[in-house]
Design a protein around this motif. Structure first.
Motif, mmCIF file in Angstrom:
data_model
loop_
_atom_site.group_PDB
_atom_site.id
_atom_site.type_symbol
_atom_site.label_atom_id
_atom_site.label_comp_id
_atom_site.label_asym_id
_atom_site.label_seq_id
_atom_site.Cartn_x
_atom_site.Cartn_y
_atom_site.Cartn_z
ATOM 1 N N ARG A 106 0.822 -1.212 0.000
ATOM 2 C CA ARG A 106 0.000 0.000 0.000
ATOM 3 C C ARG A 106 0.851 1.254 0.000
ATOM 4 O O ARG A 106 0.437 2.300 -0.489
ATOM 5 N N ASP A 107 2.050 1.170 0.588
ATOM 6 C CA ASP A 107 2.916 2.344 0.663
ATOM 7 C C ASP A 107 3.435 2.761 -0.704
ATOM 8 O O ASP A 107 3.724 3.933 -0.934
ATOM 9 N N VAL A 108 3.582 1.772 -1.595
ATOM 10 C CA VAL A 108 4.291 1.983 -2.856
ATOM 11 C C VAL A 108 3.346 2.131 -4.046
ATOM 12 O O VAL A 108 3.613 2.891 -4.965
ATOM 13 N N ILE A 246 -2.011 7.863 5.904
ATOM 14 C CA ILE A 246 -3.332 8.279 6.388
ATOM 15 C C ILE A 246 -4.158 7.103 6.918
ATOM 16 O O ILE A 246 -5.151 7.301 7.610
ATOM 17 N N ASP A 247 -3.697 5.860 6.651
ATOM 18 C CA ASP A 247 -4.601 4.734 6.884
ATOM 19 C C ASP A 247 -4.628 4.194 8.312
ATOM 20 O O ASP A 247 -5.243 3.153 8.572
ATOM 21 N N ALA A 248 -4.022 4.889 9.252
ATOM 22 C CA ALA A 248 -4.262 4.614 10.679
ATOM 23 C C ALA A 248 -4.750 5.910 11.339
ATOM 24 O O ALA A 248 -4.639 6.098 12.548
ATOM 25 N N THR A 249 -5.288 6.800 10.514
ATOM 26 C CA THR A 249 -5.716 8.121 10.991
ATOM 27 C C THR A 249 -7.108 8.492 10.490
ATOM 28 O O THR A 249 -7.948 8.942 11.270
ATOM 29 N N SER A 297 8.761 -2.123 15.853
ATOM 30 C CA SER A 297 7.793 -1.569 14.913
ATOM 31 C C SER A 297 7.860 -0.048 14.850
ATOM 32 O O SER A 297 7.935 0.607 15.879
ATOM 33 N N PHE A 298 7.820 0.485 13.642
ATOM 34 C CA PHE A 298 7.674 1.935 13.450
ATOM 35 C C PHE A 298 6.210 2.346 13.597
ATOM 36 O O PHE A 298 5.913 3.514 13.797
ATOM 37 N N CYS A 299 5.319 1.369 13.460
ATOM 38 C CA CYS A 299 3.892 1.700 13.418
ATOM 39 C C CYS A 299 3.299 1.772 14.821
ATOM 40 O O CYS A 299 3.729 1.088 15.734
ATOM 41 N N HIS A 351 -4.583 -2.967 6.018
ATOM 42 C CA HIS A 351 -4.676 -2.069 4.857
ATOM 43 C C HIS A 351 -3.292 -1.866 4.246
ATOM 44 O O HIS A 351 -3.111 -1.952 3.034
ATOM 45 N N CYS A 352 -2.285 -1.634 5.110
ATOM 46 C CA CYS A 352 -0.906 -1.446 4.634
ATOM 47 C C CYS A 352 -0.415 -2.655 3.839
ATOM 48 O O CYS A 352 0.332 -2.510 2.872
ATOM 49 N N ALA A 353 -0.817 -3.847 4.304
ATOM 50 C CA ALA A 353 -0.282 -5.101 3.762
ATOM 51 C C ALA A 353 -0.870 -5.462 2.413
ATOM 52 O O ALA A 353 -0.527 -6.494 1.835
#
Ligand code: DAV
Length: 374
Positions: A106-108, A246-249, A297-299, A351-353
């Motif tokens: 999702r990041d890329v 934005i996807d944890a916000t 984890s950075f998250c 979502h990120c994955a």
């Protein structure tokens, strides 16, 4: 196999998706954009290396389980091809001692309609990450004559892209001063060149909400605005020192309903006004199950709201997030619990994955009443 690339939003029925892999993910080597000091986990400032094998195995087990669950529901799942992320990489401008990984597609990859756009990224360790997805993108290009394959201009990422002494100054600030900097949109990136991560974009048909953040600068948002000229691009910020993705916000769930972080409040009043004016309800997310970040984890714990919507009535939620599941159940969703906390250190939640390849549905206008200048 019939391939069709198309996805306009975060909620239409999902039919084809990419699910990342944990293989070889690194605690990346030092670089200007990243400030990290984890002596308690064996990675003090200056050090780097592969995440422990037993953690990687557990993460891959949960990723494989998630992929199988999606497949059982008739969703086609593709997986990236990991590179040797421990290798140093270089461009004519710099050398970086390691890459990162390919857990969070999702990041890329930003899917908008028939297009998949490779984001610029803004970390040197993530500059080559798109290569892990190239075997899939090449294949989609062969199989779907309507697929628009795009890549944003690769940034130089020289010293000029990052503010000098940013971290030294940041650590000397009070909480109030940090918040003031957020209000000024003052993070590590300069405006020398466009930078963005795809995960700073929330897609709602004609309207794309893009978070300006530590990895997405105003020039990046301007680039997206010019690129997606048929869309309305809304630049938004939230109350968070070091915003990233934005996807944890702020997470659109279905037409008329969005989930908002209960702590990271929107600092763009026009955004709230736009949702209100168009009859959308914004609900605050539930309390997360965890009170601290996962190891290495950075998250943040807000991965609790990093949900994957399978269709407007069905949502995947991390299995330990009981309160978040209950809230979504009350909001009328069928909730599918997915064990995923062991994946957090590899780059995020459900979502990120994932990255959309195909969702049914067409381009719609969910915000016919606009706000001038926003
Ligand atoms: O809030 O920790 C998580 C999203 C990463 N793609 C956060 C950001």
């Amino acid at each position: 196999m019939h391939t069709k690339v198309c996805s306009w939003n975060e909620w239409d029925p999902l039919r084809h998706v990419i699910v990342g892999r944990a293989d070889g993910t690194m605690v990346q080597a030092p670089e200007p954009a990243v400030d990290r000091d984890w002596p308690e986990y064996g990675f003090p400032r200056g050090s780097w290396g592969r995440l422990p094998k037993e953690m990687e195995d557990k993460a891959n087990e949960q990723l494989d389980h998630f992929a199988a669950l999606l497949e059982r529901r008739g969703i086609r799942v593709d997986r990236p091809t990991p590179l040797d992320f421990s290798r140093p990489v270089e461009t004519p401008d710099w050398r970086q001692e390691s890459m990162f990984g390919c857990m969070p597609p999702r990041d890329v990859l930003l899917t908008v309609g028939h297009e998949i756009l490779e984001a610029t990224m803004s970390y040197r360790s993530r500059w080559f990450e798109y290569l892990a997805y190239r075997p899939l993108l090449e294949r989609y290009f062969r199989e779907d004559p309507e697929f628009r394959w795009e890549a944003a201009p690769k940034p130089r990422l020289t010293e000029r892209t990052y503010k000098k002494d940013y971290w030294k100054i940041f650590h000397s600030l009070s909480e109030e001063e940090k918040l003031e900097r957020t209000r000024r949109r003052d993070w590590i990136l300069t405006e020398v060149e466009p930078c963005f991560d795809a995960a700073d974009v929330a897609r709602c048909g004609r309207d794309l909400f893009v978070q300006q953040s530590t990895v997405t600068n105003a020039a990046g948002i301007d680039w997206l605005r010019r690129h997606f000229s048929g869309h309305r691009i809304h630049s938004v910020i939230f109350q968070e020192d070091q915003p990233m993705h934005i996807d944890a916000t702020f997470v659109p769930l279905r037409p008329g309903l969005a989930l908002s972080n209960r702590v990271r409040k929107p600092l763009t009043p026009e955004m709230i006004e736009l949702f209100r004016k168009n009859g959308w309800e914004i609900v605050e997310c539930a309390k997360p199950a965890h009170d601290k970040k996962a190891k290495l984890s950075f998250c943040s714990v807000w991965l609790s709201m990093n949900v994957l919507v399978l269709d407007p009535k069905t949502v995947c939620v991390e299995a330990s997030e009981v309160e978040q599941m209950e809230q979504l159940d009350r909001l009328g969703f069928e909730v599918i619990p997915v064990p995923f906390w062991d994946v957090a250190a590899f780059g995020g939640g459900l979502h990120c994955a994932t990255a959309d390849v195909y969702r049914e549905g067409s381009l719609e206008d969910y915000f016919p009443r606009q706000i001038p200048g926003f």
